[in-house]
Write an enzyme that holds these catalytic residues in place. Structure first.
Site, mmCIF file in Angstrom:
data_model
loop_
_atom_site.group_PDB
_atom_site.id
_atom_site.type_symbol
_atom_site.label_atom_id
_atom_site.label_comp_id
_atom_site.label_asym_id
_atom_site.label_seq_id
_atom_site.Cartn_x
_atom_site.Cartn_y
_atom_site.Cartn_z
ATOM 1 C CB SER A 1 33.933 47.848 43.336
ATOM 2 O OG SER A 1 34.861 47.884 42.275
ATOM 3 C CD GLU A 2 35.473 43.289 40.142
ATOM 4 O OE1 GLU A 2 34.890 44.361 40.399
ATOM 5 O OE2 GLU A 2 35.722 42.928 38.987
ATOM 6 C CG ASN A 3 38.289 48.105 44.364
ATOM 7 O OD1 ASN A 3 37.224 47.905 43.810
ATOM 8 N ND2 ASN A 3 38.697 49.318 44.685
#
Lengths: 226, 217
Positions: B47-49
């Site tokens: 996930s990007e975060n």
């Protein structure tokens, strides 16, 4: 002696001037330095440029900063949320300038600032509206867009634990923009859950070394209602 | 002809993700793919975060506000998972370390151009998030979408009329009607939903499709 601990969030942000560029960490609620944002609103500095992934949601935090008309410009990747009504209203009224940046380019521009990089070429956004007017270059088989660093006067971030030298650890995905924003700002203010004596943090586990941190405020977590 | 529902599209796509793959599922429709990944494969979700190794949704009451995905929904972490900051996270994407990303779309063009972030409406508030980085960086860009708009127009088009997310970036399209590969010489139909003829799919899609009838065994 180095002691970066500051007693209150208000004291830590007492010198933020009008027109400052302020980075605000967090991705949604994770890593959002809510108490520091409240203190920034109380400080009352206006005409701020805010750098953050989002543009606030509901009525607290960054949304409240916008509602208080403290923000002139916002640099972010994803302002639109179902509950971003304060941003939406200010943007549609023309009171707020938006610089929309792809999330990875936003992160890298922040990283570049902290790392002393003058500019960089990225493949992201080539051939799209967000690259319009920007310098491009073909390197090897790919096309790239030239992007510049984003420096800030202040970074407000949330970490988990800190010592008085400003060494920081984070908790899970609350890390997100914290480490890179800490390096990109002249004055980084970290709110932390816990402060510990020097030597108590495992040096192998320190994510942001204290050289990137100027001020630390302990904000005790709210006790959950039973 | 029976169109696939959203879960069936997700399940069809999930079958194509191989063991050992590192995968990013975009927010919205693509998130459904996680629930259909074959249980006998180890697939690492990114996930990007700043997280690798996302596990299933937490049980009610077990959510942790510090552990969320790119859609800001609470998630869990598998054994072997890792956290990292945003610049490293996008370095993984841009640096071609991610095997697959799955994105939703408003339109995909014959050349593989993707439009999924902006309708171009003058009063719309634009938001791009990590979509352009994923489109530019993942080794395979898979699109998951309904084949037709609500008013029956093909979302697979000669040229995107909405602003682009990325040019020539899509590798494969999964819709409720078909699976289609985007190749240098055009669109190749891989599969058609049961009961739909190629001629009918071609008529609904509008742009030229190539198809080799499966040989009867």
């Amino acid at each position: 002696m180095i002691d970066k601990f500051i007693a209150t969030a208000q004291a830590a942000l007492a010198d933020v001037p009008d027109g400052a560029t302020v980075m605000i960490g967090g991705f949604g609620g994770a890593g959002m330095p809510s108490e520091l944002i409240d203190a920034l609103i109380a400080r009352g500095a206006k005409q701020l440029t805010v750098v953050s992934n989002n543009a606030g949601s509901a009525d607290a935090g960054l949304a409240a900063l916008i509602a208080a008309k403290c923000v002139r410009k916002i640099i972010c990747s994803f302002p639109r949320q179902t509950d971003s009504w304060h941003f939406d209203k200010a943007y549609r009224a023309g009171e707020l300038e938006l610089e929309l940046v792809p999330q990875g380019t936003l992160a890298e521009r922040i990283r570049a600032a902290g790392a002393g990089i003058g500019a960089f070429y990225t493949p992201t956004a080539f051939g799209t509206k967000l690259a319009e007017g920007k310098e491009t270059r073909r390197i090897g088989e790919r096309d790239y867009v030239l992007e510049y660093p984003i420096h800030a006067d202040y970074a407000l971030i949330k970490a988990d634990r800190a010592d008085r030298w400003g060494n920081l650890t984070y908790r899970m995905t609350a890390r997100n923009f914290g480490p890179i924003m800490a390096a990109a700002a002249q004055c980084t203010v970290a709110q932390v859950r816990e402060t510990v004596p020097l030597g108590a943090l495992d040096p192998e586990a320190v994510v942001t070394p204290g050289i990137f941190v100027q001020r630390v405020v302990r904000i005790a977590p709210l006790r959950k209602a039973a | 002809m029976k169109k696939l529902d959203r879960k069936q599209i997700a399940a069809r796509l999930a079958r194509d993700i191989p063991d050992g793959a590192y995968v990013n599922l975009g927010i919205g429709l693509p998130t459904l793919v996680a629930e259909h990944l074959p249980k006998d494969r180890e697939i690492v979700l990114h996930s990007e975060n700043g997280v690798l190794g996302i596990g299933p949704r937490p049980a009610k009451g077990m959510e942790d506000g510090d552990l969320v995905n790119a859609g800001k929904q609470p998630v869990t972490l598998l054994a072997g998972g890792a956290f990292f900051h945003h610049a490293d996270s996008f370095g993984m994407i841009r640096g071609r370390h991610l095997d697959y990303c799955v994105l939703g779309a408003f339109q995909v063009s014959v050349a593989g151009d993707l439009a999924n972030w902006h309708t171009g409406a003058p009063d719309a508030i634009p938001a791009v998030g990590g979509a352009m980085d994923l489109a530019a960086g993942a080794k395979h860009v898979l699109v998951m979408m309904e084949h037709l708009t609500k008013d029956g127009k093909s979302k697979i088009v000669e040229r995107c009329t909405y602003p682009l997310t990325g040019a020539r970036c899509v590798n494969r399209i999964y819709t409720d009607l078909a699976v289609i590969d985007v190749k240098a010489d055009g669109l190749h139909v891989v599969e058609i939903v049961g009961g739909l003829s190629f001629e009918e799919l071609q008529r609904l899609t509008g742009v030229a499709l190539k198809y080799r009838e499966p040989v009867a065994q």
